[in-house]
Design a protein around this motif. Structure first.
Motif, PDB file in Angstrom:
ATOM      1  N   GLY A 109      36.939  29.806  36.305  1.00  0.00           N
ATOM      2  CA  GLY A 109      36.805  30.679  37.465  1.00  0.00           C
ATOM      3  C   GLY A 109      35.962  31.915  37.224  1.00  0.00           C
ATOM      4  N   PHE A 110      36.148  32.550  36.085  1.00  0.00           N
ATOM      5  CA  PHE A 110      35.391  33.775  35.812  1.00  0.00           C
ATOM      6  C   PHE A 110      33.917  33.457  35.640  1.00  0.00           C
ATOM      7  CE2 PHE A 110      33.939  37.457  33.351  1.00  0.00           C
ATOM      8  CZ  PHE A 110      34.504  38.482  34.092  1.00  0.00           C
ATOM      9  N   SER A 111      33.637  32.344  35.005  1.00  0.00           N
ATOM     10  CA  SER A 111      32.242  31.913  34.849  1.00  0.00           C
ATOM     11  C   SER A 111      31.604  31.677  36.210  1.00  0.00           C
ATOM     12  CB  SER A 111      32.180  30.638  34.014  1.00  0.00           C
ATOM     13  OG  SER A 111      30.869  30.110  34.004  1.00  0.00           O
ATOM     14  N   THR A 112      32.350  31.050  37.126  1.00  0.00           N
ATOM     15  CA  THR A 112      31.842  30.826  38.483  1.00  0.00           C
ATOM     16  C   THR A 112      31.539  32.148  39.171  1.00  0.00           C
ATOM     17  OG1 THR A 112      33.049  28.733  38.714  1.00  0.00           O
ATOM     18  CG2 THR A 112      32.407  29.867  40.748  1.00  0.00           C
ATOM     19  N   ALA A 113      32.465  33.101  39.036  1.00  0.00           N
ATOM     20  CA  ALA A 113      32.278  34.413  39.668  1.00  0.00           C
ATOM     21  C   ALA A 113      31.026  35.103  39.142  1.00  0.00           C
ATOM     22  CB  ALA A 113      33.502  35.285  39.435  1.00  0.00           C
TER      23      ALA A 113
END
Length: 386
Positions: A232-236
């Motif tokens: 998720g953080f990578s996507t953000a």
């Protein structure tokens, strides 16, 4: 792929008319009512403004980065509330799905976001997690084939009207930092999800932000973006470059509006038997504002072109966000000063814009976060060259 020149010219001319004839005349009403009139929202849908950055195959206009910032320059001339309504659908609300989502997630949500049928919202910030986004604590605990979400998100744009939330939650509490964070797509009517009262803000009335509370909110594992937990953080982070360039372009548009209003006032306001535009100290403020505005616009266009060419532009996007958000604040301050006492009165748009543009230095990463991003990228680049 960029649109052909004639088509894009028609779009820009349409947006120019819409901003001039519909949005700017409605600004005072939006500020008074703290809401955008439904007929204007409907017109924004008809113009395709909710799908500027979403590919044509999913119902959007599929604009390049250069084309998007060109339109953002124009939309930025009106109250930021209008741009904020469509911003999440074009940015962090759709780009995460586009970049990392499954094809089923894309087919399900992108056409509805592009049409404005569904308003997207991006739920990252928490009461104790702002600039340190990797420290989020909203939990997502596995329960069979589902996950149970508990926690609170804060200052979430479009939350009171959102039909879809992209929610960053911690699926693995044994891992500190970014690697334990997963991105979920959560529908606004999901049991256990509730939205607080709209926030009372310094400016940008007409935009809607609020707390989003999750209490034993059950979501299926299929709602994880891309079906992969812990990403998720990578996507953000992937969607930030586009979002920061978009906001930078909006800052340029707002600065253009402020400078036009200040110049018009200076040429019509008379003191000592002459228009104040003839006074050198007023001219200095006008000249400084025009110079900084020009620099900001050039930065944004250069970074947008580089991104369209496939270059990594994290450093350049942060440079644009830092400079343009600070620049528009300085232009707003000078515009109020040129207006004198009138600039402090709510009868003039500069008073409202002065409050509105202050937020640009805070969201999509504060100025201080941009400084850190820029410096860290410089250090990595230097290390890679030696």
């Amino acid at each position: 792929m960029a649109l052909d020149a004639d088509t894009f010219r028609q779009i820009t001319e349409t947006i120019d008319r819409f901003v001039r004839d519909r949005l700017i005349p409605a600004e005072a009403q939006v500020d008074e009512d703290n809401a955008i009139p439904p007929d204007i929202v409907s017109e924004m849908r008809d113009l395709g403004l909710f799908g500027l950055s979403i590919p044509e195959e999913y119902g959007g206009l599929g604009l390049t980065m250069v084309e998007e910032v060109e339109l953002a320059f124009r939309l930025g001339r009106a109250s930021p509330a209008f741009r904020s309504l469509i911003g999440t659908n074009n940015g962090i609300g759709s780009q995460g799905i586009l970049l990392d989502g499954t094809e089923q997630q894309k087919q399900t949500w992108l056409p509805r976001l592009a049409s404005g049928e569904v308003i997207g919202s991006f739920a990252l910030t928490e009461p104790d997690s702002g600039s340190d986004a990797a420290s989020i604590s909203l939990s997502a605990d596995p329960d069979g084939v589902d996950f149970i979400l508990n926690g609170t998100k804060r200052y979430i744009t479009n939350a009171p009207i959102a039909g879809l939330f992209t929610v960053m939650a911690r699926t693995d509490r044994t891992i500190e930092g970014a690697k334990g964070i997963t991105a979920f797509l959560v529908e606004g009517n999901t049991p256990g999800l509730s939205v607080g009262l709209p926030d009372r803000k310094m400016g940008q009335r007409g935009t809607k932000t609020a707390d989003v509370v999750f209490q034993n909110c059950r979501v299926p594992a299929s709602s994880i973006i891309g079906g992969i937990a812990g990403r998720g953080f990578s996507t953000a982070m992937k969607v930030l470059d586009r979002g920061r360039l978009h906001i930078s372009a909006v800052c340029v548009g707002a600065a253009e509006r402020l400078l036009d209003d200040a110049l018009s006032f200076a040429m019509n306001r008379r003191q000592f038997n002459a228009p104040i535009s003839e006074f050198q100290l007023i001219q200095a403020m006008l000249a400084d504002s025009r110079t900084e505005l020009y620099a900001g616009k050039c930065m944004v266009m250069d970074a947008a072109r580089r991104r369209d060419l496939g270059e990594a532009v994290s450093l350049e996007a942060s440079c644009c966000k830092l400079y343009c958000s600070e620049m528009v604040g300085r232009v707003a301050d000078r515009a109020v000063q040129i207006h004198g006492g009138a600039g402090y009165m709510a009868d003039y748009p500069v008073e409202r814009f002065y409050r509105d543009v202050r937020l640009f230095r805070l969201y999509e990463g504060t100025s201080q976060i941009q400084q850190l991003v820029i410096a860290r990228n410089m250090i990595r680049q230097h290390q890679g060259q030696n």
